[in-house]
Design a protein around this motif. Structure first.
Motif, short mmCIF file in Angstrom:
data_model
loop_
_atom_site.label_atom_id
_atom_site.label_comp_id
_atom_site.label_asym_id
_atom_site.label_seq_id
_atom_site.Cartn_x
_atom_site.Cartn_y
_atom_site.Cartn_z
N TYR A 176 4.94 4.08 -1.40
CA TYR A 176 6.08 3.95 -0.31
C TYR A 176 6.67 5.25 -0.58
O TYR A 176 7.30 5.58 -1.79
CB TYR A 176 6.92 2.99 -0.36
CG TYR A 176 6.38 1.58 0.06
CD1 TYR A 176 6.41 1.24 1.43
CD2 TYR A 176 5.67 0.87 -0.75
CE1 TYR A 176 5.95 -0.12 1.79
CE2 TYR A 176 5.14 -0.30 -0.16
CZ TYR A 176 5.19 -0.68 0.84
OH TYR A 176 4.65 -1.83 1.53
N VAL A 177 6.66 6.36 0.55
CA VAL A 177 6.79 7.65 0.30
C VAL A 177 8.59 7.86 0.97
O VAL A 177 8.94 7.64 1.61
CB VAL A 177 6.22 8.57 1.39
CG1 VAL A 177 6.26 9.93 0.81
CG2 VAL A 177 4.67 8.28 1.01
N VAL A 200 9.79 7.32 4.55
CA VAL A 200 9.17 7.94 5.58
C VAL A 200 8.03 7.63 5.84
O VAL A 200 7.30 8.38 6.84
CB VAL A 200 9.65 9.48 5.34
CG1 VAL A 200 11.05 9.57 5.43
CG2 VAL A 200 8.98 10.00 4.00
N ASP A 201 7.07 7.10 4.90
CA ASP A 201 5.57 7.23 5.19
C ASP A 201 4.96 5.83 4.03
O ASP A 201 5.62 5.63 3.22
CB ASP A 201 4.96 8.25 4.77
CG ASP A 201 3.47 8.42 5.66
OD1 ASP A 201 3.04 7.26 6.51
OD2 ASP A 201 3.25 9.54 5.94
N VAL A 202 4.08 5.41 4.27
CA VAL A 202 3.24 4.65 3.28
C VAL A 202 1.86 5.35 2.94
O VAL A 202 1.09 5.72 4.11
CB VAL A 202 3.08 3.22 3.79
CG1 VAL A 202 2.40 2.42 2.59
CG2 VAL A 202 4.38 2.46 4.41
N TRP A 203 1.67 5.70 1.90
CA TRP A 203 0.12 6.41 1.46
C TRP A 203 -0.59 5.24 0.86
O TRP A 203 -0.47 4.78 -0.18
CB TRP A 203 0.30 7.59 0.80
CG TRP A 203 0.99 8.70 1.33
CD1 TRP A 203 1.08 8.74 2.95
CD2 TRP A 203 1.48 9.64 0.64
NE1 TRP A 203 1.84 9.93 2.93
CE2 TRP A 203 2.04 10.56 1.72
CE3 TRP A 203 1.99 10.07 -0.65
CZ2 TRP A 203 2.93 11.87 1.40
CZ3 TRP A 203 2.45 11.24 -0.82
CH2 TRP A 203 3.15 12.18 0.25
N HIS A 217 1.50 -5.63 0.43
CA HIS A 217 1.34 -4.11 0.70
C HIS A 217 0.31 -3.70 1.32
O HIS A 217 0.42 -2.54 2.15
CB HIS A 217 1.71 -3.58 -0.57
CG HIS A 217 2.95 -3.78 -1.17
ND1 HIS A 217 4.31 -3.67 -0.57
CD2 HIS A 217 3.66 -4.52 -2.33
CE1 HIS A 217 5.41 -3.94 -1.41
NE2 HIS A 217 4.58 -4.70 -2.17
N ARG A 218 -0.70 -4.00 0.98
CA ARG A 218 -2.25 -3.71 1.83
C ARG A 218 -1.82 -4.16 3.22
O ARG A 218 -2.36 -3.25 3.96
CB ARG A 218 -3.29 -4.47 1.38
CG ARG A 218 -3.93 -4.06 -0.32
CD ARG A 218 -5.17 -4.43 -0.81
NE ARG A 218 -5.43 -5.89 -0.94
CZ ARG A 218 -5.20 -6.51 -2.24
NH1 ARG A 218 -4.67 -5.88 -3.08
NH2 ARG A 218 -5.30 -7.75 -2.23
N GLY A 219 -1.40 -4.94 3.48
CA GLY A 219 -1.13 -5.54 4.90
C GLY A 219 -0.02 -4.56 5.54
O GLY A 219 -0.17 -4.22 6.59
N ALA A 220 0.84 -4.27 4.75
CA ALA A 220 1.68 -3.21 5.46
C ALA A 220 1.20 -1.94 5.81
O ALA A 220 1.50 -1.52 6.79
CB ALA A 220 3.01 -2.66 4.28
N PRO A 242 -5.64 10.47 -1.27
CA PRO A 242 -5.95 11.31 -0.51
C PRO A 242 -4.70 12.32 0.02
O PRO A 242 -4.54 13.36 0.08
CB PRO A 242 -6.96 10.81 0.53
CG PRO A 242 -7.49 9.87 -0.07
CD PRO A 242 -6.43 9.19 -1.00
N ALA A 243 -3.79 11.51 0.49
CA ALA A 243 -2.63 12.38 0.99
C ALA A 243 -1.99 13.33 -0.01
O ALA A 243 -1.30 14.08 0.39
CB ALA A 243 -1.75 11.09 1.55
#
Lengths: 351, 351
Positions: free
Chosen positions: A319-320, A327-330, B340-343, A29-30
Motif C-alpha cells: 500500500y503506497v 495513493v496506490d497499491v503495487w 489484499h490480493r483481492g484488493a 516492477p513498479a
C-alpha cells in the motif's frame, strides 16, 4: 522511497561505476521502474529465474547474480535471452555447460560472468588463476558470451564500523579487480565487474575497476542497514492492530513473523517511545510498553522490519503512502515462486 | 501425511475430546478436507479471518482461536457467520463490543469463547474471576453467543521431556477447566473448552473437561516437533538443486530462507549421512558434506523444515507425492494475505 532512489542515483551520477539495483529486495516492477527512471543504472540484478522473468517486463538488461544449473531453469533463461540481454553467474564447468546447452538449443546467446569468491565463502571460484581458467572455458563454449566477473562481499555489507567496512570491502574487491585484469591481459572480454550491496555501495563503488553495484535494500531499508551510517531512510513498515492488552505494560498486535521476519532480529516499533517487541510468533507481536503508554485495543502499530527482502517476500502487495494517504497499491509480482502459481493454473485450466 | 491424519483421528476416536485441526499450519483446503473426512473432528481452527474465509469452503464450524477487533475484520467474521458456525476468542470488553456491533449490524450471531491465559503470557485473561466477569459480559452482549473458553498452552507444546510436558500441560489446563466449571456454576453456557497443540494433544486431550484440541503441525511435521516422542512422521520437504560445489566439503543449494524459515533453527538435510546446513541466506543453503559425499552440481536436495507453519506460508502450492511420483498439485490458498490480493485485483479490474 523516492528520496532514497534519488540519493542513490545521485551518487552514481558522479561515479564511473553504474548501479544495477537488486530486484530481489522488493520483487516489485513498479519500484524497479522508478529506480531505472532515476538514471545511473546498467540494468537490474535478480537472484532467481522467476524474478528475471518478471523484471523483464520493465528492463532489457538483467543479471542473475547467481548460478543457474537446472536444465528447465536454464531453458527459461535462454528463452528470456531471446527478448532481453541476459547474463548469469557461473562457478563450475557443469553449470557453464548447462547454460550453454540450453542457449544453443534455444538459438540464444546468454551472457556469463564468472562468480568469484571474494571472502563470503558461499558460491564462487577463488580469485586469480581459477577465474581465468573458467573464463577461458566460457570463451570456448557455444551459446554463451563471456561478459566479465562478479563477486559479492556479503560478509562485509553489514560490518558496523565504517573504517572496518572500508578496509574489508577494499580487500574483498582486490581479488575481483585483479581477476578482471588477468582476463583482459589474456585477451578475454571483461565488460562487467559487478559487486556490492547497500552497505558497501560507496566503498566498492569507488574501487577503480568495479563497473557496477548490486544494491537493493537501500530503496526501502530495514533496522539492520538502518544501524549503519547510510544516507537512506526507512521507507516501508508492516501495519498491525492491537488485539489484546492483558496488562498495563504488555500489548499484543496481530502482526507476527508471518508478516515480518526475525532472521535479522526482532522488528522495532515505529514512533512509540519506550515500546519494544519482546516476542514474535506466527500471528502475534508481543510488545512491552511503558505503563503510561496510550496504546489501546484497536490501535494501529507499525513495525520496522529487521530484514527487507524476506519480509517483503511474505506479502502480495504494497500500500503506497504519500504522507499519510494511500495513493496506490503495487503488486509484489515476483514474491514466492510465480512459476509454480502458473503450474497450478495450467492444471486447473488445461486450455 | 495420510498416516499422520489416520493416527490422530484414531486417538480422538477413543477419546471424549474432539480434534479441531489448526488450518494455520498448512492453509490448504485439500489437506483440511482430508483431516475432516478422517473423522473425530469438531470443526477447524483458524488464526486469521482470511484463513477462516478460505476454510469455510470445506468446513461449516470454524473457531478463530484469536482476538479479532478491527471493525472491518469483525464485519467479515459476521458475514461468515451468516453461512457457517463461527466462533472467535475475546479477552477484552473492547474486543467483545467490536464483534457484537459487527454481528448486530450484519444480523448474524457470532459465537464467542473467552481466551484464558494458561501461562503463555501472550493474550488472554487470567483464569478464574476475570474469565467469569468477561463471560457474563458476553452473555449480556447482543449479536454474540457465549460458547465457552479456550487457552493455548504454547509455552508447553515444545518441552522436550514428556514427564515435564505432562506436568506443565496438566497444570496449564487446571486453570482453564476450573474457569469452565465457574461459568457452568454461574448458569452460563460452556460447550467448548478448547486447547492444545501437536505437542500436547494426548496430554491436554486426556484432561477431563477439555472438549477439543487445536493441533495443526502433526499433519506435516517439522524438526522441532520431530524431536519429541510423537507418533507422527515428517511428511513435507522443500526441494532445492545444488548450484555450486566450491570445495569437496561445501555445496550450495538454491533453497534459502525464502523457501524454508529458520525461526526454529536451521533445516536438516534429508537422507544424506553427515550433511548439515551451516547457513541459510535468502536464496542459498550452504551445506557441509563429508568429502566422499557424491552430491554433484545439479543434484536435488530435500530440506526438512524446522517450523511447519511459516515455511508453508512462503509457498503457493504443494506438489503431492505418492511414493516418488507427483500425483497432484494443491493450492495453499490461504497463504499470506488473500484479502489484499483481492484488493489489487479489484483496483486493476474495477468491474
Amino acid at each position: 522511497m523516492d528520496r532514497n532512489i534519488r540519493r542513490m542515483a545521485a551518487f552514481f551520477a558522479d561515479a564511473t561505476c553504474r548501479l544495477r539495483p537488486h530486484f530481489k529486495a522488493h520483487k516489485t516492477p513498479a519500484i524497479a521502474r522508478r529506480q531505472l527512471v532515476a538514471g545511473s543504472c546498467s540494468g537490474l540484478t535478480c537472484a532467481t529465474v522467476s524474478e528475471a522473468e518478471i523484471a523483464a517486463e520493465v528492463c532489457d538488461d538483467i543479471l542473475i547474480a547467481n548460478e543457474v544449473v537446472d536444465p528447465n531453469k536454464c531453458a527459461r533463461v535462454a528463452a528470456l535471452a531471446r527478448r532481453v540481454r541476459m547474463t548469469v553467474a557461473v562457478d563450475s564447468i557443469e553449470g557453464l555447460e548447462a547454460v550453454g546447452r540450453a542457449a544453443a538449443t534455444a538459438g540464444a546467446t546468454v551472457g556469463v560472468v564468472v562468480d568469484v569468491n571474494v571472502g563470503q565463502m558461499r558460491c564462487g571460484v577463488s580469485p586469480g588463476g581459477d577465474v581465468l581458467r573458467l573464463a577461458r572455458r566460457v570463451a570456448a563454449t557455444g551459446g554463451v558470451e563471456l561478459r566479465g566477473v562478479m563477486g559479492y562481499e556479503g560478509h562485509v555489507v553489514s560490518v558496523p564500523s565504517r573504517a572496518e567496512r572500508e578496509a574489508q570491502g577494499r580487500a574483498a574487491m582486490e581479488g575481483l579487480v585483479d581477476s578482471a585484469r588477468m582476463l583482459r591481459a589474456d585477451g578475454l572480454p571483461c565488460e562487467l565487474v559487478s559487486a556490492g550491496g547497500t552497505g558497501t555501495y560507496d566503498i566498492s563503488g569507488r574501487v577503480p575497476g568495479v563497473t557496477e553495484i548490486q544494491a537493493g535494500s537501500y530503496v526501502l531499508m530495514d533496522t539492520d542497514y538502518g544501524g549503519l551510517d547510510l544516507p537512506f531512510e526507512q521507507a516501508f513498515w508492516v501495519m498491525g492492530t492491537v488485539i489484546s492488552r492483558p496488562t498495563a505494560t504488555r500489548v499484543v498486535a496481530d502482526c507476527g513473523h508471518k508478516s515480518t521476519t526475525k532472521d535479522h532480529g526482532l522488528p522495532r516499533v515505529r514512533g512509540l517511545q519506550g515500546a519494544s517487541v519482546t516476542s514474535l510468533n506466527d500471528e502475534h507481536a508481543t510488545i512491552a510498553v511503558p505503563p503510561a503508554c496510550g496504546l489501546q485495543i484497536g490501535a494501529r502499530v507499525f513495525l520496522i522490519p529487521s530484514h527487507t527482502d524476506p519480509t517483503i517476500n511474505l506479502h502480495d502487495v504494497f500500500y503506497v503512502l504519500d504522507g499519510e494517504t494511500v495513493v496506490d497499491v503495487w503488486r509484489i509480482s515476483a514474491r514466492g515462486y510465480p512459476e509454480h502459481r502458473g503450474a497450478v493454473d495450467s492444471l486447473l485450466d488445461p486450455s
